[in-house]
Design an enzyme around this catalytic site. Sequence first.
Site, PDB file in Angstrom:
ATOM      1  N   TYR A   1     -27.645  20.581  13.550  1.00 34.73           N
ATOM      2  CA  TYR A   1     -27.257  20.222  12.190  1.00 34.73           C
ATOM      3  C   TYR A   1     -27.982  18.963  11.729  1.00 34.73           C
ATOM      4  O   TYR A   1     -28.020  17.952  12.435  1.00 34.73           O
ATOM      5  CB  TYR A   1     -25.739  19.992  12.092  1.00 34.73           C
ATOM      6  CG  TYR A   1     -25.338  19.384  10.760  1.00 34.73           C
ATOM      7  CD1 TYR A   1     -25.342  20.157   9.613  1.00 34.73           C
ATOM      8  CD2 TYR A   1     -25.024  18.032  10.653  1.00 34.73           C
ATOM      9  CE1 TYR A   1     -25.022  19.603   8.377  1.00 34.73           C
ATOM     10  CE2 TYR A   1     -24.700  17.462   9.428  1.00 34.73           C
ATOM     11  CZ  TYR A   1     -24.704  18.260   8.296  1.00 34.73           C
ATOM     12  OH  TYR A   1     -24.401  17.708   7.072  1.00 34.73           O
TER      13      TYR A   1
ATOM     14  N   GLY B   1     -24.319  19.514   4.662  1.00 35.61           N
ATOM     15  CA  GLY B   1     -23.085  19.892   3.995  1.00 35.61           C
ATOM     16  C   GLY B   1     -22.938  21.393   3.903  1.00 35.61           C
ATOM     17  O   GLY B   1     -23.075  22.119   4.897  1.00 35.61           O
TER      18      GLY B   1
ATOM     19  N   ASN C   1     -25.596   8.254   7.444  1.00 36.39           N
ATOM     20  CA  ASN C   1     -24.308   8.894   7.731  1.00 36.39           C
ATOM     21  C   ASN C   1     -23.443   7.938   8.537  1.00 36.39           C
ATOM     22  O   ASN C   1     -23.577   7.823   9.747  1.00 36.39           O
ATOM     23  CB  ASN C   1     -24.536  10.197   8.509  1.00 36.39           C
ATOM     24  CG  ASN C   1     -23.387  11.164   8.317  1.00 36.39           C
ATOM     25  OD1 ASN C   1     -22.276  10.770   7.983  1.00 36.39           O
ATOM     26  ND2 ASN C   1     -23.666  12.446   8.522  1.00 36.39           N
TER      27      ASN C   1
ATOM     28  N   ARG D   1      11.890 -20.987   0.146  1.00 37.44           N
ATOM     29  CA  ARG D   1      12.663 -20.787   1.369  1.00 37.44           C
ATOM     30  C   ARG D   1      12.099 -19.656   2.236  1.00 37.44           C
ATOM     31  O   ARG D   1      12.185 -19.693   3.465  1.00 37.44           O
ATOM     32  CB  ARG D   1      14.112 -20.480   0.997  1.00 37.44           C
ATOM     33  CG  ARG D   1      15.053 -20.574   2.168  1.00 37.44           C
ATOM     34  CD  ARG D   1      16.492 -20.178   1.886  1.00 37.44           C
ATOM     35  NE  ARG D   1      16.861 -19.955   0.512  1.00 37.44           N
ATOM     36  CZ  ARG D   1      17.820 -19.121   0.128  1.00 37.44           C
ATOM     37  NH1 ARG D   1      18.484 -18.415   1.039  1.00 37.44           N
ATOM     38  NH2 ARG D   1      18.145 -18.973  -1.133  1.00 37.44           N
TER      39      ARG D   1
END
Length: 501
Positions: A57, A64, A199, A285
Amino acid sequence: MSLDHVIYLDGETLGRTEIEQIANRNAKVEIAEKSLEKVIASRSRIEKQINEGKVIYGVNTGFGKLSDIEIKKSDIEKLQLNLLRADAVGVGEPLPTEVVRAIMTLRSNALIKGFSGIRVETLNLLINMINKGVHPVIPCKGSVGASGDLAPLAHMAIVLIGEGKAEYEGKVYPGAEALKMAGLEPVSLQAKEGLALINGTQVMTGVGAIALNEAERLGMAADMSACLTIEALQGVISAFDPALIAVRPHPELENVASRIRSWLEGSKRTTVQGEIRMQDAYSIRCIPQVHGASWQTFKHVDKILAIEFNSTTDNPIVLEDGRVLSGGHFHGQPIALAMDHLKIAAAEWANIAERRIERLVNPQLSGISPFLANDPGLECGLMVAQYAAAALVSENKVLAHPSSVDSIPTSANQEDHVSMGTIGSRQAREMIHNSARVIAIEMICASQAIYLQKVEDQLAPTTKEYLEKIRQICPPLESDRDISDQIQELATFILTDQSFQ
């Protein structure tokens, strides 16, 4: 810091202190020798897979939704070039130089881990750009936070091939020209290198690193500002008694109370329960409880980012056993949630400070001159300074909406859940800056209240010393005057002051 200071990147030990030294103080960076071997080995694994005809890939496939399309071997280099050109679609104002340097440092550190398959010469160019001050122009908007910060990182990476734009010695040039002026040459990307450069989560993390350092200083300034208000209003120190605090043993709550006791030691302006009043309003406080909760969040975010600084967030990952696997490490959700949490912490430091400002300027609550004016009526004093604080606090409330709960599918629903983490990081830094302005206004109001009451000599030594720093930037108001620039200058001092560290 000396210009010859060098920080060695090894992919394992980078912290936000080192990031700041590189981003803000121009420390030099080098690749640790042991890590260079990992980079070389990772590249060899990618080349071996390509030579064996494996389909990987982003190396010899599209990206994508187009990942099922195989790319011819002769087009592999063109694929990486097209990726950078197609993804460099960011918009908006350029990110500040310190953020760009943080991004470049973090991306280098991730590549150095040896799981990305980048070549040494490409990595060296990125390192040399940091050292020689070639800063890509990176638009701030355009990332959805998965698959990584694609658009902004493409603007960073495209300068390495001599395209895009970069700032060098204060001026912006075409990428090739900026490289040439710095004595550098562009590279021709090979298989996977374009994807390896863009990426990842380094933009959201880079902004986050800078923001986190600023948040730490904001928190310390908020604690100090609260001390000055306590002295200006003769606050009840009994609320911070160590035995009382110990019955609710959150460490950060105890740390804030301890700091307040320490910084107020020797003060003649603090009171005890029943001396003037039984108890103060919550904004005084409950300082340990509110500030302490923000410090808890700070520490949580610090842990998350510390892991991310030294993580690999690529896809695919080149494993040491030779496999190249696709996963989801580019997804920014861990950073997105952390930065949204930091937004809330920053908002609360400002929220409670604005209420203390109201107690200082409101004569019915303070017993001091209305709006801390020398001549009330003729003069407005710091009336509208409280308005400005209220406006900043209100703006923070809008920005505090979590970006991470939103997701818009991208890449034809292949990338069907995204983090919006980069938006959250940018908002966090904006909110931290807003909150610093609110704290600056509180400091100015407390300083003015002390001035009007002529009680400087009654302050604790620590708070008196800090008061002098405030007054060097914004002297007491002897009459109405424009203090807008002084508020901003004091806020900048807050965000950069390291005297507490």
